[in-house]
Design a protein around this motif. Structure first.
Motif, PDB file in Angstrom:
ATOM      1  N   LYS A 159       0.821  -1.214   0.000  1.00  0.00           N
ATOM      2  CA  LYS A 159       0.000   0.000   0.000  1.00  0.00           C
ATOM      3  C   LYS A 159       0.856   1.265   0.000  1.00  0.00           C
ATOM      4  N   TYR A 160       2.107   1.115   0.449  1.00  0.00           N
ATOM      5  CA  TYR A 160       2.992   2.275   0.574  1.00  0.00           C
ATOM      6  C   TYR A 160       4.353   1.920  -0.015  1.00  0.00           C
ATOM      7  N   LEU A 161       4.816   2.731  -0.963  1.00  0.00           N
ATOM      8  CA  LEU A 161       6.126   2.534  -1.567  1.00  0.00           C
ATOM      9  C   LEU A 161       6.973   3.780  -1.335  1.00  0.00           C
ATOM     10  N   VAL A 162       8.176   3.577  -0.772  1.00  0.00           N
ATOM     11  CA  VAL A 162       9.117   4.678  -0.551  1.00  0.00           C
ATOM     12  C   VAL A 162      10.377   4.399  -1.368  1.00  0.00           C
ATOM     13  N   LEU A 163      10.772   5.357  -2.178  1.00  0.00           N
ATOM     14  CA  LEU A 163      12.065   5.311  -2.860  1.00  0.00           C
ATOM     15  C   LEU A 163      12.970   6.296  -2.133  1.00  0.00           C
ATOM     16  N   ASP A 164      13.822   5.755  -1.276  1.00  0.00           N
ATOM     17  CA  ASP A 164      14.722   6.593  -0.486  1.00  0.00           C
ATOM     18  C   ASP A 164      16.014   6.792  -1.269  1.00  0.00           C
ATOM     19  N   GLU A 165      16.561   8.014  -1.251  1.00  0.00           N
ATOM     20  CA  GLU A 165      17.695   8.375  -2.101  1.00  0.00           C
ATOM     21  C   GLU A 165      17.341   8.049  -3.550  1.00  0.00           C
ATOM     22  N   ALA A 166      16.178   8.580  -3.970  1.00  0.00           N
ATOM     23  CA  ALA A 166      15.628   8.233  -5.287  1.00  0.00           C
ATOM     24  C   ALA A 166      16.568   8.615  -6.423  1.00  0.00           C
ATOM     25  N   ASP A 167      17.284   9.717  -6.282  1.00  0.00           N
ATOM     26  CA  ASP A 167      18.197  10.114  -7.347  1.00  0.00           C
ATOM     27  C   ASP A 167      19.307   9.090  -7.526  1.00  0.00           C
ATOM     28  N   ARG A 168      19.774   8.518  -6.424  1.00  0.00           N
ATOM     29  CA  ARG A 168      20.851   7.529  -6.491  1.00  0.00           C
ATOM     30  C   ARG A 168      20.354   6.220  -7.095  1.00  0.00           C
ATOM     31  N   LEU A 169      19.094   5.870  -6.856  1.00  0.00           N
ATOM     32  CA  LEU A 169      18.527   4.678  -7.484  1.00  0.00           C
ATOM     33  C   LEU A 169      18.558   4.810  -9.001  1.00  0.00           C
ATOM     34  N   LEU A 170      18.386   6.034  -9.495  1.00  0.00           N
ATOM     35  CA  LEU A 170      18.465   6.280 -10.929  1.00  0.00           C
ATOM     36  C   LEU A 170      19.909   6.235 -11.419  1.00  0.00           C
TER      37      LEU A 170
ATOM     38  N   PHE B 157      12.033  10.347  -1.736  1.00  0.00           N
ATOM     39  CA  PHE B 157      12.851  11.180  -0.847  1.00  0.00           C
ATOM     40  C   PHE B 157      14.258  11.293  -1.425  1.00  0.00           C
ATOM     41  N   SER B 158      14.788  12.501  -1.441  1.00  0.00           N
ATOM     42  CA  SER B 158      16.118  12.708  -2.002  1.00  0.00           C
ATOM     43  C   SER B 158      16.708  14.020  -1.502  1.00  0.00           C
ATOM     44  N   ALA B 159      18.044  14.097  -1.547  1.00  0.00           N
ATOM     45  CA  ALA B 159      18.724  15.345  -1.179  1.00  0.00           C
ATOM     46  C   ALA B 159      18.946  16.218  -2.398  1.00  0.00           C
ATOM     47  N   THR B 160      18.931  15.638  -3.591  1.00  0.00           N
ATOM     48  CA  THR B 160      19.113  16.413  -4.816  1.00  0.00           C
ATOM     49  C   THR B 160      17.992  16.077  -5.796  1.00  0.00           C
ATOM     50  N   LEU B 161      17.795  16.965  -6.765  1.00  0.00           N
ATOM     51  CA  LEU B 161      16.723  16.769  -7.741  1.00  0.00           C
ATOM     52  C   LEU B 161      17.275  16.927  -9.154  1.00  0.00           C
ATOM     53  N   PRO B 162      17.919  15.875  -9.689  1.00  0.00           N
ATOM     54  CA  PRO B 162      18.361  15.934 -11.080  1.00  0.00           C
ATOM     55  C   PRO B 162      17.151  15.948 -12.012  1.00  0.00           C
ATOM     56  N   GLU B 163      17.390  16.339 -13.239  1.00  0.00           N
ATOM     57  CA  GLU B 163      16.296  16.475 -14.208  1.00  0.00           C
ATOM     58  C   GLU B 163      15.555  15.160 -14.416  1.00  0.00           C
TER      59      GLU B 163
ATOM     60  N   ASP C  83      39.510  13.151  -4.093  1.00  0.00           N
ATOM     61  CA  ASP C  83      39.270  13.630  -5.452  1.00  0.00           C
ATOM     62  C   ASP C  83      37.818  14.083  -5.538  1.00  0.00           C
ATOM     63  N   LEU C  84      37.524  14.932  -6.496  1.00  0.00           N
ATOM     64  CA  LEU C  84      36.160  15.406  -6.673  1.00  0.00           C
ATOM     65  C   LEU C  84      35.375  14.396  -7.491  1.00  0.00           C
ATOM     66  N   PRO C  85      34.127  14.150  -7.141  1.00  0.00           N
ATOM     67  CA  PRO C  85      33.309  13.243  -7.951  1.00  0.00           C
ATOM     68  C   PRO C  85      32.967  13.893  -9.281  1.00  0.00           C
ATOM     69  N   THR C  86      32.811  13.092 -10.320  1.00  0.00           N
ATOM     70  CA  THR C  86      32.446  13.639 -11.623  1.00  0.00           C
ATOM     71  C   THR C  86      30.983  14.060 -11.655  1.00  0.00           C
ATOM     72  N   SER C  87      30.184  13.499 -10.758  1.00  0.00           N
ATOM     73  CA  SER C  87      28.766  13.874 -10.639  1.00  0.00           C
ATOM     74  C   SER C  87      28.612  14.876  -9.507  1.00  0.00           C
ATOM     75  N   ALA C  88      28.145  16.075  -9.840  1.00  0.00           N
ATOM     76  CA  ALA C  88      28.032  17.136  -8.834  1.00  0.00           C
ATOM     77  C   ALA C  88      27.120  16.758  -7.665  1.00  0.00           C
ATOM     78  N   PRO C  89      25.956  16.114  -7.886  1.00  0.00           N
ATOM     79  CA  PRO C  89      25.123  15.743  -6.738  1.00  0.00           C
ATOM     80  C   PRO C  89      25.820  14.814  -5.751  1.00  0.00           C
ATOM     81  N   VAL C  90      26.759  13.989  -6.247  1.00  0.00           N
ATOM     82  CA  VAL C  90      27.487  13.093  -5.351  1.00  0.00           C
ATOM     83  C   VAL C  90      28.297  13.898  -4.337  1.00  0.00           C
ATOM     84  N   TYR C  91      28.800  15.060  -4.765  1.00  0.00           N
ATOM     85  CA  TYR C  91      29.537  15.926  -3.833  1.00  0.00           C
ATOM     86  C   TYR C  91      28.654  16.309  -2.650  1.00  0.00           C
TER      87      TYR C  91
END
Length: 442
Positions: free
Chosen positions: A169-180, A204-210, A340-348
């Motif tokens: 009845k309830y689905l949560v995608l936590d760190e949804a951007d990372r799942l993508l 739920f996510s800390a960043t919102l990529p396109e 080192d810096l990550p190549t993906s900005a949201p990972v930072y």
């Protein structure tokens, strides 16, 4: 989609709101941790919407209390369902999908604490890799009402008919951007096809990529509400960021110098490649610094023990890959260092979000070389922060910027065109060689 953002007016004092006022019932309020008196901003915005039955996209900084923002409404709904039926045996009603084993374990622990006090019949099941499937099958006989899982292991169990998702009845995608980002989405889609179409979906996510923004528009159909508890893709205000320009070949020595100078009790060092993580950990040990590497190729028992030793201060420094960026929660972790810096900005954002959690202060240091300027530019654009580069004492920069990197930090990868004459000359030479190859010997 309705959007709730932080008000531009002065925010109410934390003491002005309680979990009861958000709609959490007295039974659940009575089993919350003693130190948890007032909801965080994301909890204030998300809990009422979830209790109202709405689909939710919640954006909030790491360490801001997202787990309980979705966890408390789920526990309340399941507990009420158990109280209303005579039998405690019920198929799984709620599913929380997360990208890593460590995050799955973290979420399970956070929800199990109040659930175990709330009802002896409210079962939460952790399903992830690294744990013997036979052991999990035995635990599934207790018929858990709430499942926390990584997509791969759950899909395996579903395709083998060991578990059914037809009552979710309830689905949560936590760190949804990372799942993508991490390639889990095909598995997530297969799992969603096994669930009822009518269910409450929470992202739920800390960043919102396109890609996530577009996906939310398709998945969230039940009077959806977007909750923005902080500026999108923002870094927590309690994190102090320091960036140092150093030679690429000097990074390991610069790291050792910083660790010896400041003697922080706990430091989480991020690096992109797992082989480099092992090599750096060995160099730190050789330098007399108690360190260990943590990455996806490590055995799950080793990963769990390393993390436990780090939390217990038996290890001072953990060198981790980005796989660990979402699953490591250490109370009052003082320092994160990007070797080192990550190549993906949201990972930072997620990396440095391991510090300054739950209102604590933290320090994030990044060692940057000239070749990482495109990554730094992307991070600056994403976070809307200046992030100036400073020099590091005793580590003068002698490397020269690559000619392929423009002044604005973008990578100029376009190769110069050859003059037309050169091309024609090459073709003539090639034709001559080709003809000779087909001439027989006399």
């Amino acid at each position: 989609m309705t959007i709730l953002k932080p008000s531009t007016s002065p925010e109410p004092s934390p003491e002005s709101l309680t979990f009861a006022e958000l709609g959490i019932n007295s039974a659940l309020c009575s089993v919350l941790p003693a130190g948890l008196k007032h909801p965080t901003r994301v909890q204030q915005l998300a809990i009422p919407a979830i209790l109202a039955g709405r689909d939710v996209l919640a954006l909030s900084q790491t360490g801001s209390g997202k787990t309980l923002a979705f966890g408390l409404p789920l526990l309340q709904a399941i507990h009420q369902q158990l109280e209303s039926v005579s039998s405690s045996a019920s198929n799984a009603q709620a599913l929380v999908l997360v990208p890593t084993r460590e995050l799955a374990q973290q979420v399970t622990m956070a929800l199990h604490a109040p659930a175990s006090k709330l009802s002896s019949s409210l079962n939460i099941q952790l399903l992830c890799g690294g744990i013997a499937q036979e052991e999990q099958l035995v635990e599934l006989t207790a018929k858990p009402q709430l499942i926390v899982a990584t997509p791969g292991r759950l899909l395996d169990l579903c395709t083998q008919s060991h578990i059914s998702l037809d009552s979710i009845k309830y689905l949560v995608l936590d760190e949804a951007d990372r799942l993508l980002e991490m390639g889990f989405w095909p598995d997530v889609q297969k799992l969603m096809a096994m669930m009822p179409k009518r269910k409450q979906t929470l992202l739920f996510s800390a960043t919102l990529p396109e890609a996530l923004d577009s996906l939310a528009g398709k998945l969230l159909t039940n009077n959806p509400q977007r909750v923005e508890a902080s500026t999108r893709n923002a870094v927590a205000a309690d994190i102090e960021e320091r960036l140092y320009l150093v030679n690429k070949g000097s990074k390991a020595q610069a790291l050792i110098a910083l660790l010896k100078q400041y003697r922080w009790p706990q430091v989480l060092v991020f690096i992109s490649a797992r082989d480099d993580a092992d090599a750096i950990a060995k160099r730190l040990l050789k330098a007399g610094i108690n360190a260990a590497a943590l990455h996806g190729e490590k055995d799950q028992t080793v990963r769990s023990q390393t993390l436990a030793d780090f939390k217990a201060h038996r290890i001072q420094v953990v060198v981790a890959t980005d796989l660990m960026a979402r699953g490591i929660h250490v109370d009052a972790l003082p320092v994160v260092i990007n070797l080192d810096l990550p190549t993906s900005a949201p990972v930072y954002v997620h990396r440095i979000g391991r510090t300054a959690r739950a209102g604590a202060n933290g320090l994030a240091i990044s060692l940057v070389c000239h070749g990482e300027m495109p990554s730094l530019t992307a991070i600056r654009n994403l976070t809307a922060r200046e992030l100036p580069l400073a020099s590091l004492a005793d580590f003068p920069v002698t490397d020269k910027p690559s000619e392929r990197v423009r002044e604005d930090g973008t990578d100029n990868k376009v190769a110069p065109k050859r003059p037309p004459r050169d091309k024609q000359a090459n073709r003539r030479s090639l034709n001559k060689h080709s003809i000779k190859a087909f001439k027989g010997k006399r």
